[in-house]
Scaffold this active site. Structure first.
Site, short mmCIF file in Angstrom:
data_model
loop_
_atom_site.label_atom_id
_atom_site.label_comp_id
_atom_site.label_asym_id
_atom_site.label_seq_id
_atom_site.Cartn_x
_atom_site.Cartn_y
_atom_site.Cartn_z
CB CYS A 1 7.50 -1.52 -0.59
SG CYS A 1 6.61 -0.14 -1.30
CG HIS B 1 3.91 -3.27 2.41
ND1 HIS B 1 5.03 -3.21 3.19
CD2 HIS B 1 4.02 -2.25 1.53
CE1 HIS B 1 5.78 -2.19 2.80
NE2 HIS B 1 5.20 -1.60 1.79
N1 GLN Z 1 8.31 5.41 -0.01
C1 GLN Z 1 8.26 4.49 -1.12
C2 GLN Z 1 7.16 4.84 -2.10
O1 GLN Z 1 6.26 5.56 -1.77
C3 GLN Z 1 8.14 3.07 -0.61
C4 GLN Z 1 6.81 2.83 0.07
C5 GLN Z 1 6.73 1.54 0.83
O2 GLN Z 1 7.74 0.94 1.21
N2 GLN Z 1 5.52 1.14 1.12
O3 GLN Z 1 7.21 4.41 -3.21
#
Ligand code: GLN
Length: 244
Positions: free
Chosen positions: A94, A194
């Site tokens: 992510c 995740h």
């Molecule tokens: N902040 C980033 C987004 O919203 C990554 C989110 C994350 O790592 N879950 O796309």
């Protein structure tokens, strides 16, 4: 045999149990009698990254993703690039995946200039893509079906000719519209998953460990483990997602 694993930015990029990926790699090596050493490299600690065999970078909120910009530009981006170009395996999740691209414009318009290691860009949106999801890995990444959990506002677009990590079976993946999920470049695996992703998907974990062992020792053979519990849990989730 021994793998030196580096966990980059554990202090700022660690959402939804991302650290579980490190525990999973560690256990699966341990169970097979393969040595390992795990190093956590938080913000600001200088290290040229040349002594590691395998890297992990987790996800983060937009704020944390801006916090590490100065550290990236102080040399870390160049070190990550060298390691990735050298064929070292990376699992990036992510926010960690987004930083492999040219940049990320957050939903409130802040521009994060990233490493540009891979031809991809990410545009944020207040409309978040959240939920359990499933995707099929490309053949070069083992071809198995991965179950995971995604929560991102960022929409990632791959440059032409860039190989996705897999194709979405249920959920959003890179952008919710082109059916791609993640990226595979050299031995870099980028994903929105995740979960943490590896404990839920032992075959994917072994694929990454095998890539690291092959690069270092020229052998990929990993003794089979008893994954009945993990696979039973995967089956439940695949049924829930109506993926056959
Ligand atoms: N902040 C980033 C987004 O919203 C990554 C989110 C994350 O790592 N879950 O796309």
């Amino acid at each position: 045999m021994e793998l030196k694993i580096c966990h980059l930015y554990p202090d700022v990029l660690n959402l939804y149990g991302d650290r579980g990926n490190i525990l999973c790699m560690r256990r699966r090596l341990e169970w097979r009698g393969i040595g390992f050493e795990i190093t956590e490299l938080p913000l600001g600690v200088r290290d040229d990254l040349t002594s590691y065999d395998l890297f992990f970078i987790g996800g983060g909120q937009d704020f944390e993703q801006t916090v590490l910009l100065s550290d990236l530009s102080a040399g870390r981006a160049a070190n990550i690039r060298s390691a990735a170009e050298d064929g070292k395996p990376f699992l990036c999740v992510c926010g960690g995946y987004q930083l492999l691209g040219a940049g990320y414009r957050t939903a409130d318009g802040q521009m994060c200039e990233y490493t540009g290691i891979i031809d991809l860009t990410t545009e944020g949106s207040p409309d978040r893509m959240i939920g359990n999801f499933a995707f099929r890995l490309g053949a070069e990444s083992g071809g198995s079906v991965v179950v995971g959990f995604e929560n991102h506002g960022g929409r990632t677009r791959l440059g032409s000719g860039v190989t996705p990590l897999g194709s979405v079976l249920k959920g959003y993946g890179n952008n919710g519209s082109d059916g791609t999920e993640g990226v595979r470049w050299n031995n870099v695996y980028g994903t929105y998953s995740h979960g943490p992703v590896l404990p839920k998907n032992p075959e994917f974990c072994d694929h990454i460990l095998g890539t690291a062992l092959e690069r270092k020792y020229g052998v990929r053979d990993l003794a089979p483990l008893d994954d009945r519990a993990e696979n039973a849990a995967r089956e439940v989730m695949l049924r829930r997602l109506h993926v056959n």
